[in-house]
Design a protein around this motif. Structure first.
Motif, PDB file in Angstrom:
ATOM      1  N   PHE A  65      37.938  42.935  26.842  1.00  0.00           N
ATOM      2  CA  PHE A  65      37.771  42.325  28.139  1.00  0.00           C
ATOM      3  C   PHE A  65      37.836  40.797  28.191  1.00  0.00           C
ATOM      4  O   PHE A  65      38.581  40.195  29.028  1.00  0.00           O
ATOM      5  CB  PHE A  65      36.651  42.934  28.692  1.00  0.00           C
ATOM      6  CG  PHE A  65      36.731  42.558  30.249  1.00  0.00           C
ATOM      7  CD1 PHE A  65      37.306  43.039  31.034  1.00  0.00           C
ATOM      8  CD2 PHE A  65      35.779  41.420  30.554  1.00  0.00           C
ATOM      9  CE1 PHE A  65      37.106  42.654  32.420  1.00  0.00           C
ATOM     10  CE2 PHE A  65      35.358  41.289  31.908  1.00  0.00           C
ATOM     11  CZ  PHE A  65      36.212  41.990  32.956  1.00  0.00           C
ATOM     12  N   ALA A  66      37.166  40.024  27.130  1.00  0.00           N
ATOM     13  CA  ALA A  66      37.235  38.654  26.919  1.00  0.00           C
ATOM     14  C   ALA A  66      38.763  38.174  27.099  1.00  0.00           C
ATOM     15  O   ALA A  66      39.071  37.332  27.527  1.00  0.00           O
ATOM     16  CB  ALA A  66      36.215  38.280  26.172  1.00  0.00           C
ATOM     17  N   TYR A  67      39.345  38.715  26.152  1.00  0.00           N
ATOM     18  CA  TYR A  67      40.747  38.272  25.669  1.00  0.00           C
ATOM     19  C   TYR A  67      41.712  38.689  27.114  1.00  0.00           C
ATOM     20  O   TYR A  67      42.534  37.676  27.365  1.00  0.00           O
ATOM     21  CB  TYR A  67      41.407  39.238  24.535  1.00  0.00           C
ATOM     22  CG  TYR A  67      42.848  38.759  24.518  1.00  0.00           C
ATOM     23  CD1 TYR A  67      42.914  37.815  23.532  1.00  0.00           C
ATOM     24  CD2 TYR A  67      43.968  39.525  24.491  1.00  0.00           C
ATOM     25  CE1 TYR A  67      44.183  37.140  23.159  1.00  0.00           C
ATOM     26  CE2 TYR A  67      44.962  39.103  24.205  1.00  0.00           C
ATOM     27  CZ  TYR A  67      45.386  38.145  23.466  1.00  0.00           C
ATOM     28  OH  TYR A  67      46.569  37.512  23.181  1.00  0.00           O
ATOM     29  N   SER A  68      41.312  39.481  27.689  1.00  0.00           N
ATOM     30  CA  SER A  68      42.071  39.636  29.031  1.00  0.00           C
ATOM     31  C   SER A  68      41.959  38.652  30.064  1.00  0.00           C
ATOM     32  O   SER A  68      42.780  38.242  30.635  1.00  0.00           O
ATOM     33  CB  SER A  68      41.673  41.107  29.779  1.00  0.00           C
ATOM     34  OG  SER A  68      42.387  41.364  30.774  1.00  0.00           O
ATOM     35  N   GLN A  69      40.661  38.599  30.305  1.00  0.00           N
ATOM     36  CA  GLN A  69      40.152  37.554  31.078  1.00  0.00           C
ATOM     37  C   GLN A  69      40.472  35.996  30.981  1.00  0.00           C
ATOM     38  O   GLN A  69      40.690  35.002  31.593  1.00  0.00           O
ATOM     39  CB  GLN A  69      38.610  37.543  31.450  1.00  0.00           C
ATOM     40  CG  GLN A  69      38.131  38.704  32.207  1.00  0.00           C
ATOM     41  CD  GLN A  69      38.823  39.117  33.277  1.00  0.00           C
ATOM     42  OE1 GLN A  69      38.703  38.444  34.241  1.00  0.00           O
ATOM     43  NE2 GLN A  69      39.399  40.287  33.499  1.00  0.00           N
ATOM     44  N   ALA A  70      40.888  35.796  29.634  1.00  0.00           N
ATOM     45  CA  ALA A  70      41.111  34.373  29.128  1.00  0.00           C
ATOM     46  C   ALA A  70      42.529  34.081  29.445  1.00  0.00           C
ATOM     47  O   ALA A  70      42.946  32.789  29.481  1.00  0.00           O
ATOM     48  CB  ALA A  70      41.216  34.381  27.651  1.00  0.00           C
TER      49      ALA A  70
END
Length: 91
Positions: A65-70
């Motif tokens: 999720f963090a990778y997606s939001q970055a």
């Protein structure tokens, strides 16, 4: 002699304009249908394939999720739910 005028009301375009709406000509709908059909043909013939950026195990959902939001992903981010999907078919 009094003039009489025959009025059939507003055209669909005039009615839409008075309601602050837009009517699109039929040709736009037809071209969308044609494009959808072409895309379906590409998918069915394996000419269109997704670009997979990364595959994360489900246990690393927060990291995915963090990778997606970055916003750095160049393709799809996949969450792998099980290691061996064929094991789900065995009863």
């Amino acid at each position: 002699m009094e003039k009489s005028s025959l009025s059939l009301g507003k055209s669909p375009y005039q009615q839409a304009r008075s309601e602050n709406r837009r009517l699109l000509p039929f040709s736009i709908y037809a071209s969308q249908r044609i494009r959808t059909k072409k895309i379906s043909e590409f998918v069915g013939s394996d000419k269109l394939r997704p670009i997979i950026d990364r595959i994360f195990p489900f246990a690393e959902l927060p990291k995915a999720f963090a990778y997606s939001q970055a916003g750095h992903a160049k393709g799809k981010i996949i969450l792998k739910l099980v290691d061996n999907p064929s094991s789900l078919l065995q009863v």
